[in-house]
Scaffold this motif. Structure first.
Motif, PDB file in Angstrom:
ATOM      1  N   ASP A 100       4.441   6.656  -4.029  1.00 20.94           N
ATOM      2  CA  ASP A 100       4.155   8.189  -2.727  1.00 20.94           C
ATOM      3  C   ASP A 100       5.586   8.450  -2.776  1.00 20.94           C
ATOM      4  O   ASP A 100       5.637   9.662  -1.734  1.00 20.94           O
ATOM      5  CB  ASP A 100       3.811   7.491  -1.462  1.00 20.94           C
ATOM      6  CG  ASP A 100       4.399   6.036  -1.042  1.00 20.94           C
ATOM      7  OD1 ASP A 100       5.891   5.922  -1.857  1.00 20.94           O
ATOM      8  OD2 ASP A 100       4.224   5.702  -0.617  1.00 20.94           O
TER       9      ASP A 100
ATOM     10  N   SER B  49       6.188  12.530  -4.738  1.00 22.57           N
ATOM     11  CA  SER B  49       4.660  11.394  -4.339  1.00 22.57           C
ATOM     12  C   SER B  49       4.738  11.775  -6.235  1.00 22.57           C
ATOM     13  O   SER B  49       3.950  12.737  -6.551  1.00 22.57           O
ATOM     14  CB  SER B  49       4.096  12.205  -3.609  1.00 22.57           C
ATOM     15  OG  SER B  49       2.248  11.094  -3.677  1.00 22.57           O
TER      16      SER B  49
ATOM     17  N   TYR C 282       1.533  11.078  -6.834  1.00 27.85           N
ATOM     18  CA  TYR C 282      -0.571  11.204  -6.726  1.00 27.85           C
ATOM     19  C   TYR C 282      -0.601  12.859  -6.860  1.00 27.85           C
ATOM     20  O   TYR C 282      -1.512  13.449  -7.041  1.00 27.85           O
ATOM     21  CB  TYR C 282      -0.420  11.182  -5.396  1.00 27.85           C
ATOM     22  CG  TYR C 282      -0.336   9.927  -4.489  1.00 27.85           C
ATOM     23  CD1 TYR C 282      -0.261   8.762  -5.742  1.00 27.85           C
ATOM     24  CD2 TYR C 282       0.137  10.064  -3.299  1.00 27.85           C
ATOM     25  CE1 TYR C 282       0.241   7.190  -5.228  1.00 27.85           C
ATOM     26  CE2 TYR C 282      -0.002   8.348  -3.265  1.00 27.85           C
ATOM     27  CZ  TYR C 282      -0.064   7.616  -4.109  1.00 27.85           C
ATOM     28  OH  TYR C 282       0.503   6.111  -3.534  1.00 27.85           O
TER      29      TYR C 282
ATOM     30  N   GLN D  10      -2.699   6.062  -8.652  1.00 25.22           N
ATOM     31  CA  GLN D  10      -3.388   7.354  -8.612  1.00 25.22           C
ATOM     32  C   GLN D  10      -4.386   7.423  -7.676  1.00 25.22           C
ATOM     33  O   GLN D  10      -5.561   8.016  -6.451  1.00 25.22           O
ATOM     34  CB  GLN D  10      -3.506   8.766  -9.427  1.00 25.22           C
ATOM     35  CG  GLN D  10      -1.726   9.569 -10.002  1.00 25.22           C
ATOM     36  CD  GLN D  10      -1.735  10.074 -10.899  1.00 25.22           C
ATOM     37  OE1 GLN D  10      -3.173  10.667 -11.646  1.00 25.22           O
ATOM     38  NE2 GLN D  10      -1.025  10.986 -10.280  1.00 25.22           N
TER      39      GLN D  10
ATOM     40  N   ALA E  74      -5.671   6.100  -4.332  1.00 26.65           N
ATOM     41  CA  ALA E  74      -4.231   6.557  -3.269  1.00 26.65           C
ATOM     42  C   ALA E  74      -5.600   7.651  -2.862  1.00 26.65           C
ATOM     43  O   ALA E  74      -5.500   8.142  -2.096  1.00 26.65           O
ATOM     44  CB  ALA E  74      -3.223   6.959  -3.680  1.00 26.65           C
TER      45      ALA E  74
END
Ligand code: HEC
Length: 206
Positions: free
Chosen positions: A136, A154, A156, A202, A205
């Motif tokens: 993150d 991050s 993501y 990923q 999350a």
């Protein structure tokens, strides 16, 4: 009596000579009567050595070797310098491609688990310090970099459809902007292992 004094002087010189200067510092190397193993032929870290043809004391891992107790999915050591092909440069037909390269020889669930496990280990060693264990962007170094105005992104924010696996592999290999490359530290297979672990982070999350 004369001999008593003579032997006393001789004894004093002997005692002082043997014990008197113990612990003192000298600028010259001591006389070594019994050298024991004080001096050894060895290579010190990061020093040159004429024994090897390339003159380097530190040796690189031998290409093509596989670690003992290798888990499934662990490939022979290969740093890929100057080699072309999706496995080595992340590119398919000139652009960054998606998917795991065939060279990883992932054929079963166990192979994939092995690769992800390796990816997790390597991610936590090399990337988590900045990008955070969860990816993150909240790693310790990331936090401190933030104080001097450097943002560690991050992970993501780099989904597979917009940032293909081959691109992530490229960033790991050669770095991007303020991030350094890892092609000297991480063999090719470990970089791909990190790519797949990053995709797992990923997915978890979401
Ligand atoms: C020393 C801190 C640091 C470490 C360690 C680090 N990174 Fe980075 N990373 C950064 C910074 C800072 C950026 C932003 C770079 C920029 O845009 O200038 C970045 C950017 C990225 C990006 C986005 C690239 C883009 O297109 O903007 C990815 C993906 C990435 N890192 C993955 C990794 C992986 C995987 C590792 C482990 C092999 C890793 N990073 C290790 C600091 C780090």
């Amino acid at each position: 009596m004369k001999y008593f004094f003579l032997s006393l002087i001789a004894l004093s010189i002997l005692v002082v000579g043997v014990f008197g200067f113990r612990g003192d510092k000298f600028s010259q190397a001591p006389i070594q009567v019994f050298p024991d193993m004080d001096d050894q032929d060895k290579v010190k870290a990061q020093t040159p050595d004429s024994f090897f043809a390339d003159g380097m004391g530190s040796r690189k891992p031998v290409m093509g070797t596989i670690p003992r107790n290798a888990q499934a999915g662990v490939m022979p050591v290969e740093f890929g310098a100057g080699r072309a092909g999706y496995y080595f440069d992340g590119k398919k037909d000139g652009t960054f491609g998606n998917g795991l390269p065939d060279d990883l020889k992932i054929g079963s669930e166990a192979d994939m688990t092995g690769l992800l496990g390796r990816g997790e280990d390597m991610f936590n060693v090399h990337c988590a310090i900045c990008h955070g264990k969860a990816g993150d962007g909240k790693g310790v170094v990331g936090y401190h970099l933030g104080k001097v105005g450097v943002t560690v992104p991050s992970l993501y924010a780099f989904p597979q459809d917009k940032f293909p696996d081959g691109y992530i592999y490229e960033v790991i290999s050669n770095g991007k902007g303020l991030m350094g490359g890892y092609k000297h530290n991480l063999p090719v297979r470990d970089r791909w292992a990190i790519v797949s672990y990053l995709r797992a982070l990923q997915a978890s999350a979401k």
